[in-house]
Design a protein around this motif. Structure first.
Motif, PDB file in Angstrom:
ATOM      1  N   ARG A   1       0.825  -1.222   0.000  1.00 40.73           N
ATOM      2  CA  ARG A   1       0.000   0.000   0.000  1.00 40.73           C
ATOM      3  C   ARG A   1       0.852   1.263   0.000  1.00 40.73           C
ATOM      4  O   ARG A   1       0.502   2.264  -0.618  1.00 40.73           O
ATOM      5  CB  ARG A   1      -0.931   0.017   1.221  1.00 40.73           C
ATOM      6  CG  ARG A   1      -1.965  -1.086   1.201  1.00 40.73           C
ATOM      7  CD  ARG A   1      -2.732  -1.173   2.511  1.00 40.73           C
ATOM      8  NE  ARG A   1      -3.660  -0.081   2.741  1.00 40.73           N
ATOM      9  CZ  ARG A   1      -4.899  -0.044   2.263  1.00 40.73           C
ATOM     10  NH1 ARG A   1      -5.348  -1.027   1.519  1.00 40.73           N
ATOM     11  NH2 ARG A   1      -5.689   0.973   2.538  1.00 40.73           N
ATOM     12  N   ALA A   2       1.983   1.205   0.707  1.00 44.38           N
ATOM     13  CA  ALA A   2       2.840   2.400   0.795  1.00 44.38           C
ATOM     14  C   ALA A   2       3.359   2.805  -0.585  1.00 44.38           C
ATOM     15  O   ALA A   2       3.552   3.972  -0.878  1.00 44.38           O
ATOM     16  CB  ALA A   2       4.012   2.140   1.736  1.00 44.38           C
ATOM     17  N   ARG A   3       3.554   1.817  -1.421  1.00 44.44           N
ATOM     18  CA  ARG A   3       4.101   2.107  -2.739  1.00 44.44           C
ATOM     19  C   ARG A   3       3.029   2.606  -3.690  1.00 44.44           C
ATOM     20  O   ARG A   3       3.290   3.371  -4.604  1.00 44.44           O
ATOM     21  CB  ARG A   3       4.769   0.844  -3.304  1.00 44.44           C
ATOM     22  CG  ARG A   3       5.693   1.112  -4.453  1.00 44.44           C
ATOM     23  CD  ARG A   3       6.641  -0.042  -4.691  1.00 44.44           C
ATOM     24  NE  ARG A   3       7.612  -0.179  -3.625  1.00 44.44           N
ATOM     25  CZ  ARG A   3       8.437  -1.224  -3.498  1.00 44.44           C
ATOM     26  NH1 ARG A   3       8.389  -2.215  -4.358  1.00 44.44           N
ATOM     27  NH2 ARG A   3       9.297  -1.269  -2.518  1.00 44.44           N
ATOM     28  N   VAL A   4       1.795   2.162  -3.480  1.00 48.06           N
ATOM     29  CA  VAL A   4       0.730   2.479  -4.435  1.00 48.06           C
ATOM     30  C   VAL A   4      -0.060   3.733  -4.040  1.00 48.06           C
ATOM     31  O   VAL A   4      -0.444   4.539  -4.881  1.00 48.06           O
ATOM     32  CB  VAL A   4      -0.227   1.273  -4.576  1.00 48.06           C
ATOM     33  CG1 VAL A   4      -1.409   1.631  -5.453  1.00 48.06           C
ATOM     34  CG2 VAL A   4       0.524   0.075  -5.149  1.00 48.06           C
ATOM     35  N   LEU A   5      -0.294   3.916  -2.747  1.00 47.70           N
ATOM     36  CA  LEU A   5      -1.089   5.079  -2.324  1.00 47.70           C
ATOM     37  C   LEU A   5      -0.280   6.362  -2.453  1.00 47.70           C
ATOM     38  O   LEU A   5       0.919   6.386  -2.183  1.00 47.70           O
ATOM     39  CB  LEU A   5      -1.565   4.897  -0.881  1.00 47.70           C
ATOM     40  CG  LEU A   5      -2.675   3.873  -0.699  1.00 47.70           C
ATOM     41  CD1 LEU A   5      -2.920   3.612   0.783  1.00 47.70           C
ATOM     42  CD2 LEU A   5      -3.961   4.337  -1.379  1.00 47.70           C
ATOM     43  N   ARG A   6      -0.971   7.411  -2.861  1.00 45.68           N
ATOM     44  CA  ARG A   6      -0.318   8.701  -3.084  1.00 45.68           C
ATOM     45  C   ARG A   6      -0.763   9.713  -2.032  1.00 45.68           C
ATOM     46  O   ARG A   6      -1.854   9.603  -1.461  1.00 45.68           O
ATOM     47  CB  ARG A   6      -0.652   9.239  -4.472  1.00 45.68           C
ATOM     48  CG  ARG A   6      -0.457   8.201  -5.521  1.00 45.68           C
ATOM     49  CD  ARG A   6       0.306   8.704  -6.712  1.00 45.68           C
ATOM     50  NE  ARG A   6       0.735   7.560  -7.483  1.00 45.68           N
ATOM     51  CZ  ARG A   6       1.976   7.341  -7.871  1.00 45.68           C
ATOM     52  NH1 ARG A   6       2.926   8.202  -7.578  1.00 45.68           N
ATOM     53  NH2 ARG A   6       2.281   6.276  -8.555  1.00 45.68           N
ATOM     54  N   VAL A   7       0.084  10.695  -1.855  1.00 48.14           N
ATOM     55  CA  VAL A   7      -0.164  11.736  -0.853  1.00 48.14           C
ATOM     56  C   VAL A   7      -1.530  12.375  -1.039  1.00 48.14           C
ATOM     57  O   VAL A   7      -2.282  12.576  -0.081  1.00 48.14           O
ATOM     58  CB  VAL A   7       0.964  12.800  -0.921  1.00 48.14           C
ATOM     59  CG1 VAL A   7       0.581  14.039  -0.128  1.00 48.14           C
ATOM     60  CG2 VAL A   7       2.279  12.199  -0.430  1.00 48.14           C
ATOM     61  N   ARG A   8      -1.904  12.657  -2.291  1.00 50.62           N
ATOM     62  CA  ARG A   8      -3.163  13.368  -2.533  1.00 50.62           C
ATOM     63  C   ARG A   8      -4.391  12.618  -2.012  1.00 50.62           C
ATOM     64  O   ARG A   8      -5.414  13.213  -1.696  1.00 50.62           O
ATOM     65  CB  ARG A   8      -3.340  13.673  -4.024  1.00 50.62           C
ATOM     66  CG  ARG A   8      -3.441  12.461  -4.923  1.00 50.62           C
ATOM     67  CD  ARG A   8      -3.640  12.883  -6.375  1.00 50.62           C
ATOM     68  NE  ARG A   8      -2.925  12.030  -7.304  1.00 50.62           N
ATOM     69  CZ  ARG A   8      -3.362  10.835  -7.719  1.00 50.62           C
ATOM     70  NH1 ARG A   8      -4.514  10.370  -7.301  1.00 50.62           N
ATOM     71  NH2 ARG A   8      -2.643  10.115  -8.557  1.00 50.62           N
ATOM     72  N   SER A   9      -4.280  11.274  -1.938  1.00 51.67           N
ATOM     73  CA  SER A   9      -5.434  10.480  -1.498  1.00 51.67           C
ATOM     74  C   SER A   9      -5.574  10.448   0.018  1.00 51.67           C
ATOM     75  O   SER A   9      -6.606  10.028   0.536  1.00 51.67           O
ATOM     76  CB  SER A   9      -5.305   9.039  -2.001  1.00 51.67           C
ATOM     77  OG  SER A   9      -5.016   9.026  -3.364  1.00 51.67           O
ATOM     78  N   VAL A  10      -4.531  10.865   0.727  1.00 52.79           N
ATOM     79  CA  VAL A  10      -4.513  10.701   2.181  1.00 52.79           C
ATOM     80  C   VAL A  10      -4.410  12.038   2.917  1.00 52.79           C
ATOM     81  O   VAL A  10      -4.761  12.147   4.078  1.00 52.79           O
ATOM     82  CB  VAL A  10      -3.319   9.786   2.575  1.00 52.79           C
ATOM     83  CG1 VAL A  10      -3.232   9.579   4.065  1.00 52.79           C
ATOM     84  CG2 VAL A  10      -3.422   8.439   1.865  1.00 52.79           C
ATOM     85  N   MET A  11      -3.973  13.089   2.211  1.00 53.57           N
ATOM     86  CA  MET A  11      -3.727  14.383   2.875  1.00 53.57           C
ATOM     87  C   MET A  11      -5.039  15.024   3.342  1.00 53.57           C
ATOM     88  O   MET A  11      -6.116  14.715   2.854  1.00 53.57           O
ATOM     89  CB  MET A  11      -3.036  15.334   1.892  1.00 53.57           C
ATOM     90  CG  MET A  11      -3.941  15.779   0.768  1.00 53.57           C
ATOM     91  SD  MET A  11      -3.086  16.897  -0.362  1.00 53.57           S
ATOM     92  CE  MET A  11      -4.499  17.494  -1.300  1.00 53.57           C
ATOM     93  N   ALA A  12      -4.906  15.941   4.306  1.00 56.10           N
ATOM     94  CA  ALA A  12      -6.035  16.778   4.702  1.00 56.10           C
ATOM     95  C   ALA A  12      -5.983  18.045   3.859  1.00 56.10           C
ATOM     96  O   ALA A  12      -4.915  18.458   3.423  1.00 56.10           O
ATOM     97  CB  ALA A  12      -5.938  17.117   6.177  1.00 56.10           C
TER      98      ALA A  12
END
Ligand SMILES: Nc1ncnc2c1ncn2[C@@H]1O[C@H](COP(=O)(O)OP(=O)(O)OP(=O)(O)O)[C@@H](O)[C@H]1O
Ligand SMILES: [Mg+2]
Length: 352
Positions: free
Chosen positions: A272-283
Motif C-alpha cells: 500500500r505504501a508504494r501504491v497510495l499517493r499523498v493526494r489520497s490521504v492528505m487533509a
C-alpha cells in the motif's frame, strides 16, 4: 480539466448459448452465472455493464480468468454482438453502424495490441509497423517515415529490416505498440498486452506506455488480471467478477474503500505504501498549520514520505502542487492509510 466520454457502455448484457434472449430473462430476474449454467445451460458473459471511458484516459478492466474481460473489450469493435444494451463511441450508437462504418471504426478509429503480438512472420518490422496503414491501401513509402519515427520512439531504431522471429518477446511487443501508433487511431484496445512478458520487461513496457500516453493522450482500454499493473496504469479501474462490475473508480479510492470482499482479497497482498499517493490521504489545507517537517508533492507515494520522515510519527508535511500549498499530511494519517481497515472490519463483522 473537462472530461469527455469517448466510449460509453450502458446496460450491456451478453449471454452465450442457443437462446440468449431466454437466458437474459432469467438473468434479469436475478439468476446468477452458476445457476444459469446449471439450470439453463447458458453462459453469463456480462451482466448489466455500465462504464464510461473518458477521452485521453487509461481505463483498466481487471478481473480473474473468466470474469468477462475479453468479452467486454470485443464488444467495443463488435467482434461480439451484445444480447442487450448500448455502446456509444464519440456519442454514436455503434449498433446502428453499417458495414462501411464498422470497417472505418475498426481500421481507423481503433488499434489493437494483443498478448500474442500478432505480427506477420514474413514481413519486416517496418512493414509490420505499417500494417494498419497498409490495410487501408497505403504503400510502404507512404507510411515509412511515420513507421520509422514510432519504431525509434519505442526503442527499435535499427531493427526496421529484421523479421519478427529475430526479435525477443519484448521487442516484438514494442513492434505491436509501434503498429498501433502508426495507425494513428485515437482508441487503443489492449487485451493482456504485456502478460506474456518477463516481469522486468513487462515493467519497462508499462513505463513506455505511460510515457507515450503522457504525450499522445489516447483513449486506452487495457485489460489485465494483474493488480500491480492495473494500479500502475489505470486512470479509471473497473473490476469484473463473474461478468459483473463489482466496483469501478479512481484506483486510489478503491484501495482506500474497497466495496466488496472479492476486492479486499484482491488487494490484500499489495504494498500500500508504494501504491497510495499523498493526494489520497492528505487533509485539505488548514490555515492554522505552521510547522512542517518539509514539502512533499501530492503525487509522491507514501513510501517516499515514510523514508523522508525516518519513521517519526509526530511529523507533518506541507503538500504542494506547482509550488502552491494545497494540503497537509500528518504521519498518523499516513500510518492509518497503510492499515487496510474499512473493508477488513466489514469482513470481520460479516464473519462474526
Ligand atoms: N464464444 C463463447 N461461447 C460460450 N461461452 C463463452 C464464449 N466466449 C466466452 N465465454 C464465456 O464467457 C465468460 C467470460 O469469458 P472471457 O473470455 O471474457 O473471460 P476473461 O476475463 O477474458 O478471461 P481470461 O483472463 O482467461 O482471458 C467465461 O465464462 C467464458 O467461458
Ligand atoms: Mg481474456
Amino acid at each position: 480539466m473537462t472530461k469527455n466520454v469517448k466510449i460509453s457502455i450502458k446496460n450491456l448484457y451478453k449471454i452465450f448459448g442457443p437462446t440468449p434472449d431466454v437466458g437474459l430473462e432469467y438473468v434479469r430476474r436475478g439468476m446468477d452465472k452458476a445457476e444459469l449454467l446449471e439450470k439453463q445451460n447458458h453462459v453469463l458473459g456480462l451482466r448489466d455493464i455500465n462504464v464510461d471511458m473518458q477521452d485521453g484516459e487509461i481505463t483498466v478492466i481487471m478481473g480473474l480468468s473468466g470474469s468477462g474481460k475479453s468479452t467486454l473489450i470485443r464488444h467495443l469493435n463488435r467482434l461480439i454482438e451484445p444480447t442487450d444494451g448500448e455502446i456509444r463511441i464519440d456519442g454514436e450508437d455503434i449498433m446502428g453502424y453499417n458495414e462501411q462504418q464498422l470497417r472505418t471504426l475498426r481500421r481507423e478509429r481503433m488499434s489493437m495490441v494483443f498478448q500474442k503480438f500478432a505480427l506477420l512472420p514474413h514481413k519486416t518490422v517496418l512493414e509490420n509497423a505499417g500494417m494498419a496503414k497498409n490495410i487501408r491501401g497505403y504503400t510502404t513509402s507512404d507510411f515509412e517515415a511515420d513507421a520509422r519515427k514510432w519504431l525509434a520512439r519505442v526503442g527499435l531504431e535499427g531493427n526496421e529490416n529484421q523479421y519478427p522471429h529475430e526479435l525477443s518477446g519484448g521487442m516484438q511487443q514494442r513492434v505491436g505498440i509501434a503498429r498501433a501508433l502508426v495507425s494513428d487511431a485515437p482508441i487503443m484496445l489492449m487485451d493482456e498486452a504485456f502478460s506474456a512478458l518477463d516481469p522486468l520487461i513487462r515493467s519497462d513496457m508499462q513505463d513506455l506506455l505511460l510515457e507515450l500516453q503522457e504525450e499522445l493522450q489516447k483513449t486506452i482500454v487495457f485489460i489485465t488480471h494483474d493488480l500491480d499493473e492495473a494500479l500502475k496504469l489505470a486512470d479509471h479501474l473497473v473490476i469484473l467478477k463473474d461478468g459483473e462490475v463489482v466496483q469501478q473508480g479512481d484506483p486510489q479510492e478503491i484501495l482506500l474503500n474497497p466495496g466488496d470482499p472479492y476486492i479486499v482479497d484482491f488487494i490484500s497482498d499489495i504494498n500500500r505504501a508504494r501504491v497510495l499517493r499523498v493526494r489520497s490521504v492528505m487533509a485539505q489545507r488548514d490555515n492554522g498549520d505552521t510547522s512542517f517537517a518539509g514539502d512533499i508533492s501530492e503525487n509522491d507515494n507514501l513510501e517516499s514520505v515514510l523514508l523522508k520522515s525516518e519513521g517519526d510519527m509526530t511529523l507533518r508535511f506541507r503538500v504542494v502542487r506547482d509550488g502552491e500549498h494545497i494540503g497537509t499530511l500528518q504521519m498518523t494519517d499516513l500510518a492509518r492509510a497503510l492499515v487496510p481497515t474499512a473493508a477488513s472490519t466489514e469482513r470481520n463483522k460479516n464473519a462474526a
